[in-house]
Scaffold this motif. Sequence first.
Motif, PDB file in Angstrom:
ATOM      1  N   LEU A 169       0.825  -1.210   0.000  1.00  0.00           N
ATOM      2  CA  LEU A 169       0.000   0.000   0.000  1.00  0.00           C
ATOM      3  C   LEU A 169       0.860   1.261   0.000  1.00  0.00           C
ATOM      4  O   LEU A 169       0.379   2.333  -0.380  1.00  0.00           O
ATOM      5  CB  LEU A 169      -0.929   0.005   1.225  1.00  0.00           C
ATOM      6  CG  LEU A 169      -1.931  -1.146   1.327  1.00  0.00           C
ATOM      7  CD1 LEU A 169      -2.847  -0.943   2.536  1.00  0.00           C
ATOM      8  CD2 LEU A 169      -2.756  -1.278   0.058  1.00  0.00           C
ATOM      9  N   SER A 170       2.117   1.144   0.406  1.00  0.00           N
ATOM     10  CA  SER A 170       3.016   2.295   0.382  1.00  0.00           C
ATOM     11  C   SER A 170       3.301   2.768  -1.034  1.00  0.00           C
ATOM     12  O   SER A 170       3.712   3.917  -1.241  1.00  0.00           O
ATOM     13  CB  SER A 170       4.339   1.940   1.071  1.00  0.00           C
ATOM     14  OG  SER A 170       4.127   1.610   2.426  1.00  0.00           O
ATOM     15  N   PHE A 171       3.100   1.892  -2.013  1.00  0.00           N
ATOM     16  CA  PHE A 171       3.363   2.250  -3.406  1.00  0.00           C
ATOM     17  C   PHE A 171       2.175   2.961  -4.056  1.00  0.00           C
ATOM     18  O   PHE A 171       2.266   3.387  -5.202  1.00  0.00           O
ATOM     19  CB  PHE A 171       3.712   0.997  -4.216  1.00  0.00           C
ATOM     20  CG  PHE A 171       5.034   0.393  -3.850  1.00  0.00           C
ATOM     21  CD1 PHE A 171       6.182   0.740  -4.542  1.00  0.00           C
ATOM     22  CD2 PHE A 171       5.138  -0.514  -2.808  1.00  0.00           C
ATOM     23  CE1 PHE A 171       7.412   0.189  -4.211  1.00  0.00           C
ATOM     24  CE2 PHE A 171       6.362  -1.067  -2.462  1.00  0.00           C
ATOM     25  CZ  PHE A 171       7.499  -0.710  -3.166  1.00  0.00           C
ATOM     26  N   PHE A 219       6.683  -8.391 -10.725  1.00  0.00           N
ATOM     27  CA  PHE A 219       6.112  -8.964 -11.943  1.00  0.00           C
ATOM     28  C   PHE A 219       4.948  -8.137 -12.487  1.00  0.00           C
ATOM     29  O   PHE A 219       4.777  -8.016 -13.700  1.00  0.00           O
ATOM     30  CB  PHE A 219       5.644 -10.400 -11.680  1.00  0.00           C
ATOM     31  CG  PHE A 219       6.728 -11.414 -11.802  1.00  0.00           C
ATOM     32  CD1 PHE A 219       7.126 -11.903 -13.041  1.00  0.00           C
ATOM     33  CD2 PHE A 219       7.387 -11.883 -10.668  1.00  0.00           C
ATOM     34  CE1 PHE A 219       8.141 -12.832 -13.144  1.00  0.00           C
ATOM     35  CE2 PHE A 219       8.403 -12.818 -10.767  1.00  0.00           C
ATOM     36  CZ  PHE A 219       8.793 -13.297 -12.011  1.00  0.00           C
ATOM     37  N   LEU A 220       4.134  -7.573 -11.589  1.00  0.00           N
ATOM     38  CA  LEU A 220       2.908  -6.902 -12.020  1.00  0.00           C
ATOM     39  C   LEU A 220       3.007  -5.377 -11.989  1.00  0.00           C
ATOM     40  O   LEU A 220       2.183  -4.705 -12.598  1.00  0.00           O
ATOM     41  CB  LEU A 220       1.731  -7.332 -11.137  1.00  0.00           C
ATOM     42  CG  LEU A 220       1.385  -8.822 -11.127  1.00  0.00           C
ATOM     43  CD1 LEU A 220       0.219  -9.084 -10.177  1.00  0.00           C
ATOM     44  CD2 LEU A 220       1.035  -9.315 -12.527  1.00  0.00           C
ATOM     45  N   GLY A 221       3.984  -4.840 -11.287  1.00  0.00           N
ATOM     46  CA  GLY A 221       4.070  -3.407 -11.116  1.00  0.00           C
ATOM     47  C   GLY A 221       4.633  -2.682 -12.322  1.00  0.00           C
ATOM     48  O   GLY A 221       5.127  -3.292 -13.285  1.00  0.00           O
ATOM     49  N   SER A 222       4.576  -1.359 -12.264  1.00  0.00           N
ATOM     50  CA  SER A 222       5.075  -0.502 -13.335  1.00  0.00           C
ATOM     51  C   SER A 222       6.594  -0.382 -13.250  1.00  0.00           C
ATOM     52  O   SER A 222       7.241  -0.873 -12.319  1.00  0.00           O
ATOM     53  CB  SER A 222       4.438   0.879 -13.235  1.00  0.00           C
ATOM     54  OG  SER A 222       4.833   1.497 -12.012  1.00  0.00           O
ATOM     55  N   THR A 223       7.164   0.320 -14.232  1.00  0.00           N
ATOM     56  CA  THR A 223       8.608   0.580 -14.214  1.00  0.00           C
ATOM     57  C   THR A 223       9.003   1.365 -12.979  1.00  0.00           C
ATOM     58  O   THR A 223      10.067   1.134 -12.388  1.00  0.00           O
ATOM     59  CB  THR A 223       9.012   1.357 -15.483  1.00  0.00           C
ATOM     60  OG1 THR A 223       8.618   0.607 -16.632  1.00  0.00           O
ATOM     61  CG2 THR A 223      10.510   1.585 -15.515  1.00  0.00           C
ATOM     62  N   LYS A 224       8.154   2.311 -12.565  1.00  0.00           N
ATOM     63  CA  LYS A 224       8.422   3.100 -11.362  1.00  0.00           C
ATOM     64  C   LYS A 224       8.515   2.201 -10.132  1.00  0.00           C
ATOM     65  O   LYS A 224       9.427   2.353  -9.313  1.00  0.00           O
ATOM     66  CB  LYS A 224       7.318   4.138 -11.180  1.00  0.00           C
ATOM     67  CG  LYS A 224       7.414   4.945  -9.899  1.00  0.00           C
ATOM     68  CD  LYS A 224       8.628   5.849  -9.892  1.00  0.00           C
ATOM     69  CE  LYS A 224       8.495   6.937 -10.928  1.00  0.00           C
ATOM     70  NZ  LYS A 224       9.642   7.873 -10.882  1.00  0.00           N
ATOM     71  N   ILE A 225       7.600   1.256 -10.012  1.00  0.00           N
ATOM     72  CA  ILE A 225       7.625   0.349  -8.866  1.00  0.00           C
ATOM     73  C   ILE A 225       8.857  -0.547  -8.920  1.00  0.00           C
ATOM     74  O   ILE A 225       9.525  -0.767  -7.907  1.00  0.00           O
ATOM     75  CB  ILE A 225       6.332  -0.498  -8.829  1.00  0.00           C
ATOM     76  CG1 ILE A 225       5.143   0.374  -8.414  1.00  0.00           C
ATOM     77  CG2 ILE A 225       6.480  -1.664  -7.862  1.00  0.00           C
ATOM     78  CD1 ILE A 225       3.833  -0.364  -8.332  1.00  0.00           C
ATOM     79  N   ARG A 361      -4.379  -0.521 -13.476  1.00  0.00           N
ATOM     80  CA  ARG A 361      -3.594  -1.748 -13.377  1.00  0.00           C
ATOM     81  C   ARG A 361      -2.589  -1.706 -12.231  1.00  0.00           C
ATOM     82  O   ARG A 361      -2.431  -2.666 -11.481  1.00  0.00           O
ATOM     83  CB  ARG A 361      -2.866  -1.985 -14.706  1.00  0.00           C
ATOM     84  CG  ARG A 361      -1.971  -3.206 -14.726  1.00  0.00           C
ATOM     85  CD  ARG A 361      -1.263  -3.341 -16.059  1.00  0.00           C
ATOM     86  NE  ARG A 361      -0.372  -4.483 -16.070  1.00  0.00           N
ATOM     87  CZ  ARG A 361       0.424  -4.814 -17.086  1.00  0.00           C
ATOM     88  NH1 ARG A 361       0.412  -4.064 -18.180  1.00  0.00           N
ATOM     89  NH2 ARG A 361       1.216  -5.857 -17.006  1.00  0.00           N
ATOM     90  N   GLU A 362      -1.897  -0.590 -12.065  1.00  0.00           N
ATOM     91  CA  GLU A 362      -0.884  -0.479 -11.021  1.00  0.00           C
ATOM     92  C   GLU A 362      -1.502  -0.560  -9.636  1.00  0.00           C
ATOM     93  O   GLU A 362      -0.954  -1.205  -8.734  1.00  0.00           O
ATOM     94  CB  GLU A 362      -0.126   0.831 -11.199  1.00  0.00           C
ATOM     95  CG  GLU A 362       1.046   1.011 -10.246  1.00  0.00           C
ATOM     96  CD  GLU A 362       1.869   2.232 -10.610  1.00  0.00           C
ATOM     97  OE1 GLU A 362       1.966   3.131  -9.760  1.00  0.00           O
ATOM     98  OE2 GLU A 362       2.389   2.282 -11.740  1.00  0.00           O
ATOM     99  N   LEU A 363      -2.647   0.076  -9.459  1.00  0.00           N
ATOM    100  CA  LEU A 363      -3.329   0.010  -8.165  1.00  0.00           C
ATOM    101  C   LEU A 363      -3.770  -1.409  -7.862  1.00  0.00           C
ATOM    102  O   LEU A 363      -3.657  -1.891  -6.727  1.00  0.00           O
ATOM    103  CB  LEU A 363      -4.539   0.949  -8.151  1.00  0.00           C
ATOM    104  CG  LEU A 363      -4.274   2.439  -8.357  1.00  0.00           C
ATOM    105  CD1 LEU A 363      -5.564   3.225  -8.216  1.00  0.00           C
ATOM    106  CD2 LEU A 363      -3.246   2.948  -7.364  1.00  0.00           C
TER     107      LEU A 363
END
Length: 445
Positions: A169-171, A219-225, A361-363
């Motif tokens: 949740l911090s992301f 695997f599922l997160g964005s480039t930022k994550i 998607r990121e959320l």
Amino acid sequence: MFIWVSMTTFLRIDLPGSLPELTIHRLLLILVLIAWIRKGGMAKLASVPLLGYFAFWAMANLVSLAGTQIDFVISLKRVLDFVLEVFAAYIITATSLKTREDVLRVLRAAWLGLLVVAVFAVIERYTGFNPVDRYIPGYAREDVQFRDILSTFQHRILLGTALAMGVPLSFLPLRSRKRVDEGGAVFWGTLSLLVAGCYFSFSRGPWLGLALAFVILAFLGSTKIRSRLAIIGVIAGLILVVRPGVLETIGGFAKDTADTDSFKGGTFQYRLELWRVAASEVSKSAWTMLFGYGPGAGSVMEIERELSYRGRYQKIESWDNHFAYALFQSGYVGLLATLVLYLKALVPMLIAARNPGNPNRELQACLFAAAFVQVWMMTNVLVFAKQLDYLFWTLVASGFVLSSRAEFSRSPSAAPMPEHESGNDVEPSLSDVDCPQCKLTALSK
């Protein structure tokens, strides 16, 4: 949400006789329920996601209740404890949240609540101060000898689970219409507190759950994550070099887990052994095989079994496997209902997180990672902390709300969603939609 996640269940009003105590969670839920009914919430029941699966679970446990092998009052309280408390909170959340901003406000409140829990865990680790010990009259912790870090929770493993769920949740964006990069120091500071609190639980399950959450985000997160995860990996490596005691602690736990003669190895095998115990106990009659011994049976029934990995008899006093306990108390029908319910709660979030056309998607990836931690931990511990139930089903409800908003955002007549500079999506307003008919449809939704 902030209070539901952060506050101890020992802050309560005890009622006479067999009546359930009024915890602060239940008192707040009653107030929210009254407001929800006054605003016409009952008319939205048919649209609640997972309603049929919850009904299947409830019916399986009600049948188990009807033929309970223990005290009927105890079994009834266990059923109502979930159906009238957790399920009600889920229904209210699923029918009240309407926009992406609604979802983020609730998730931010949950994240802040977990942050308070983490702060108290860190303080307790270095000073011994615990707010529940100090300020709750009549409370006496069970682990006086070992002094586990508990913060506002009842058990250190459940504390570690909650903080591991808080890390994904911090992301999430702290402000939905601001750049995620803003408040970078806040991100790293709060993330450090959550990870430290999870570590201070000194439990292998939450540590592994946290690692699994990081893998899911990778695997599922964005480039930022992913870039932030890479930095976390570098920082973790530096910590292990500067503080070799951390690596020794983790390595020692891993070594003990592989040794069945050690205490840690025994507790690991014990969690697997509970499947054999539950299966053996329910096989004693056709009724118990189908519907078990009744909700809450493990809290009053005395069972002594020979442990296959030790070759000696031991009293089963702790059901450290939520799904095995579901088999014991509600049989194979109840176990099936439980597995299906949690599977149907997780899968939609995973599908949404893998959909490249989903603006949220990121959320969804963050929600899935956080929710997966609890389901993983249900194979390691009996989840009896209401804070975790409120958090988990809020994550599930939020996932369904975001999915419904994503469908609107992908409609042909809607304008493309504006983005942050960092590439994160913003919820469209009605002014972003050109045709009057689309505005009317948006308002109805």
